[in-house]
Design a protein around this motif. Structure first.
Motif, PDB file in Angstrom:
ATOM      1  N   SER A  15      60.045  48.699  33.943  1.00  9.11           N
ATOM      2  CA  SER A  15      61.068  49.722  34.123  1.00  9.11           C
ATOM      3  C   SER A  15      61.085  50.646  32.910  1.00  9.11           C
ATOM      4  O   SER A  15      61.045  50.193  31.765  1.00  9.11           O
ATOM      5  CB  SER A  15      62.445  49.068  34.283  1.00  9.11           C
ATOM      6  N   ARG A  16      61.146  51.938  33.158  1.00  9.83           N
ATOM      7  CA  ARG A  16      61.239  52.905  32.055  1.00  9.83           C
ATOM      8  C   ARG A  16      62.623  52.906  31.423  1.00  9.83           C
ATOM      9  O   ARG A  16      62.791  53.284  30.283  1.00  9.83           O
ATOM     10  CB  ARG A  16      60.914  54.312  32.557  1.00  9.83           C
ATOM     11  N   ILE A  17      63.600  52.495  32.197  1.00 12.40           N
ATOM     12  CA  ILE A  17      64.978  52.435  31.710  1.00 12.40           C
ATOM     13  C   ILE A  17      65.280  50.989  31.354  1.00 12.40           C
ATOM     14  O   ILE A  17      64.985  50.080  32.133  1.00 12.40           O
ATOM     15  CB  ILE A  17      65.962  52.940  32.780  1.00 12.40           C
ATOM     16  N   HIS A  18      65.866  50.767  30.192  1.00 15.31           N
ATOM     17  CA  HIS A  18      66.148  49.389  29.803  1.00 15.31           C
ATOM     18  C   HIS A  18      67.215  48.779  30.712  1.00 15.31           C
ATOM     19  O   HIS A  18      68.282  49.344  30.918  1.00 15.31           O
ATOM     20  CB  HIS A  18      66.608  49.277  28.356  1.00 15.31           C
ATOM     21  N   ALA A  19      66.865  47.632  31.236  1.00 16.33           N
ATOM     22  CA  ALA A  19      67.783  46.814  32.021  1.00 16.33           C
ATOM     23  C   ALA A  19      67.245  45.400  31.946  1.00 16.33           C
ATOM     24  O   ALA A  19      66.035  45.188  31.843  1.00 16.33           O
ATOM     25  CB  ALA A  19      67.839  47.273  33.474  1.00 16.33           C
ATOM     26  N   VAL A  20      68.136  44.444  31.965  1.00 15.65           N
ATOM     27  CA  VAL A  20      67.712  43.051  31.967  1.00 15.65           C
ATOM     28  C   VAL A  20      67.533  42.572  33.403  1.00 15.65           C
ATOM     29  O   VAL A  20      66.590  41.865  33.723  1.00 15.65           O
ATOM     30  CB  VAL A  20      68.723  42.164  31.207  1.00 15.65           C
ATOM     31  N   GLU A  21      68.420  42.989  34.272  1.00 12.76           N
ATOM     32  CA  GLU A  21      68.384  42.573  35.677  1.00 12.76           C
ATOM     33  C   GLU A  21      68.257  43.797  36.576  1.00 12.76           C
ATOM     34  O   GLU A  21      68.698  44.893  36.207  1.00 12.76           O
ATOM     35  CB  GLU A  21      69.670  41.824  36.046  1.00 12.76           C
ATOM     36  N   LEU A  22      67.716  43.605  37.757  1.00  9.43           N
ATOM     37  CA  LEU A  22      67.570  44.693  38.718  1.00  9.43           C
ATOM     38  C   LEU A  22      68.926  45.314  39.032  1.00  9.43           C
ATOM     39  O   LEU A  22      69.060  46.532  39.131  1.00  9.43           O
ATOM     40  CB  LEU A  22      66.896  44.170  39.993  1.00  9.43           C
ATOM     41  N   HIS A  23      69.954  44.481  39.160  1.00 15.36           N
ATOM     42  CA  HIS A  23      71.277  45.013  39.506  1.00 15.36           C
ATOM     43  C   HIS A  23      71.922  45.789  38.351  1.00 15.36           C
ATOM     44  O   HIS A  23      72.935  46.451  38.544  1.00 15.36           O
ATOM     45  CB  HIS A  23      72.210  43.894  39.987  1.00 15.36           C
ATOM     46  N   ASP A  24      71.324  45.741  37.154  1.00 18.13           N
ATOM     47  CA  ASP A  24      71.832  46.533  36.028  1.00 18.13           C
ATOM     48  C   ASP A  24      71.447  48.001  36.137  1.00 18.13           C
ATOM     49  O   ASP A  24      72.027  48.852  35.454  1.00 18.13           O
ATOM     50  CB  ASP A  24      71.295  45.988  34.692  1.00 18.13           C
ATOM     51  N   LEU A  25      70.463  48.304  36.968  1.00 18.99           N
ATOM     52  CA  LEU A  25      70.026  49.691  37.127  1.00 18.99           C
ATOM     53  C   LEU A  25      70.959  50.448  38.062  1.00 18.99           C
ATOM     54  O   LEU A  25      71.480  49.864  39.018  1.00 18.99           O
ATOM     55  CB  LEU A  25      68.615  49.736  37.725  1.00 18.99           C
ATOM     56  N   PRO A  26      71.139  51.741  37.823  1.00 14.05           N
ATOM     57  CA  PRO A  26      71.858  52.557  38.804  1.00 14.05           C
ATOM     58  C   PRO A  26      71.116  52.500  40.151  1.00 14.05           C
ATOM     59  O   PRO A  26      69.898  52.283  40.188  1.00 14.05           O
ATOM     60  CB  PRO A  26      71.790  53.969  38.219  1.00 14.05           C
ATOM     61  N   GLU A  27      71.826  52.674  41.223  1.00 13.37           N
ATOM     62  CA  GLU A  27      71.261  52.540  42.574  1.00 13.37           C
ATOM     63  C   GLU A  27      69.970  53.333  42.762  1.00 13.37           C
ATOM     64  O   GLU A  27      68.958  52.786  43.220  1.00 13.37           O
ATOM     65  CB  GLU A  27      72.294  52.971  43.624  1.00 13.37           C
ATOM     66  N   ALA A  28      69.977  54.597  42.407  1.00 13.98           N
ATOM     67  CA  ALA A  28      68.786  55.432  42.608  1.00 13.98           C
ATOM     68  C   ALA A  28      67.606  54.938  41.776  1.00 13.98           C
ATOM     69  O   ALA A  28      66.457  54.953  42.239  1.00 13.98           O
ATOM     70  CB  ALA A  28      69.101  56.886  42.272  1.00 13.98           C
ATOM     71  N   THR A  29      67.857  54.463  40.581  1.00 17.00           N
ATOM     72  CA  THR A  29      66.797  53.969  39.704  1.00 17.00           C
ATOM     73  C   THR A  29      66.241  52.645  40.232  1.00 17.00           C
ATOM     74  O   THR A  29      65.034  52.418  40.199  1.00 17.00           O
ATOM     75  CB  THR A  29      67.323  53.803  38.264  1.00 17.00           C
ATOM     76  N   ALA A  30      67.119  51.784  40.735  1.00 12.96           N
ATOM     77  CA  ALA A  30      66.670  50.520  41.320  1.00 12.96           C
ATOM     78  C   ALA A  30      65.799  50.790  42.547  1.00 12.96           C
ATOM     79  O   ALA A  30      64.761  50.138  42.739  1.00 12.96           O
ATOM     80  CB  ALA A  30      67.873  49.651  41.686  1.00 12.96           C
ATOM     81  N   CYS A  31      66.199  51.753  43.359  1.00 15.27           N
ATOM     82  CA  CYS A  31      65.398  52.118  44.533  1.00 15.27           C
ATOM     83  C   CYS A  31      64.041  52.675  44.106  1.00 15.27           C
ATOM     84  O   CYS A  31      63.014  52.355  44.716  1.00 15.27           O
ATOM     85  CB  CYS A  31      66.138  53.128  45.404  1.00 15.27           C
ATOM     86  N   ALA A  32      64.022  53.472  43.043  1.00 10.43           N
ATOM     87  CA  ALA A  32      62.759  54.024  42.533  1.00 10.43           C
ATOM     88  C   ALA A  32      61.857  52.909  42.001  1.00 10.43           C
ATOM     89  O   ALA A  32      60.639  52.936  42.217  1.00 10.43           O
ATOM     90  CB  ALA A  32      63.037  55.056  41.445  1.00 10.43           C
ATOM     91  N   PHE A  33      62.431  51.921  41.331  1.00 11.72           N
ATOM     92  CA  PHE A  33      61.647  50.795  40.821  1.00 11.72           C
ATOM     93  C   PHE A  33      61.014  50.038  41.986  1.00 11.72           C
ATOM     94  O   PHE A  33      59.825  49.714  41.950  1.00 11.72           O
ATOM     95  CB  PHE A  33      62.533  49.849  39.994  1.00 11.72           C
ATOM     96  N   MET A  34      61.778  49.780  43.017  1.00  9.74           N
ATOM     97  CA  MET A  34      61.237  49.074  44.174  1.00  9.74           C
ATOM     98  C   MET A  34      60.227  49.937  44.934  1.00  9.74           C
ATOM     99  O   MET A  34      59.237  49.421  45.458  1.00  9.74           O
ATOM    100  CB  MET A  34      62.366  48.607  45.092  1.00  9.74           C
ATOM    101  N   ARG A  35      60.439  51.239  44.963  1.00 13.30           N
ATOM    102  CA  ARG A  35      59.450  52.141  45.576  1.00 13.30           C
ATOM    103  C   ARG A  35      58.131  52.048  44.809  1.00 13.30           C
ATOM    104  O   ARG A  35      57.059  51.948  45.390  1.00 13.30           O
ATOM    105  CB  ARG A  35      59.960  53.579  45.559  1.00 13.30           C
TER     106      ARG A  35
END
Length: 114
Positions: A15-35
């Motif tokens: 992830s380009r944005i620091h987060a420890v867990e997937l749910h720590d990402l904003p919705e759009a960023t989490a969707c982009a990570f999964m994309r």
């Protein structure tokens, strides 16, 4: 991708944005990570001929969101069990094979951009 890998075609996505867990990402960023994970998985299967991919997200030793992709093959040394990278003692690529797979992967990844 890295040449010192537990299986041919192993890759990881960070992830380009620091987060420890997937749910720590904003919705759009989490969707982009999964994309992006979906794009990586498609490119890996297209270039390696894997019959299955194992996906792993841990974060125990590196508390930053990242996903591991382990291509699986019929007859691989871990067939019927989980991959244990600590048991890999020899290079998994033949001479020149890593660069060939990596180049094909990057080409497939680029062609899957939308």
């Amino acid at each position: 991708m890295q040449e010192s890998a537990p299986v041919r075609g192993y890759a990881f996505l960070v992830s380009r944005i620091h987060a420890v867990e997937l749910h720590d990402l904003p919705e759009a960023t989490a969707c982009a990570f999964m994309r992006d994970a979906r794009r990586v998985s498609g490119a890996l299967v297209a270039t390696t001929g894997a019959v299955k991919l194992n996906y792993e997200i841990h974060g125990n030793s590196l508390p930053h969101l990242h996903m591991h992709f382990f291509p699986r093959y019929r007859g691989d040394s871990f067939e019927g069990q989980s991959i244990n990278p600590r048991l890999v003692v020899q290079p998994v690529y033949a001479k020149g094979e890593f660069q060939k797979i990596r180049d094909a992967f990057l080409c497939a990844l680029t062609s899957s951009e939308t």
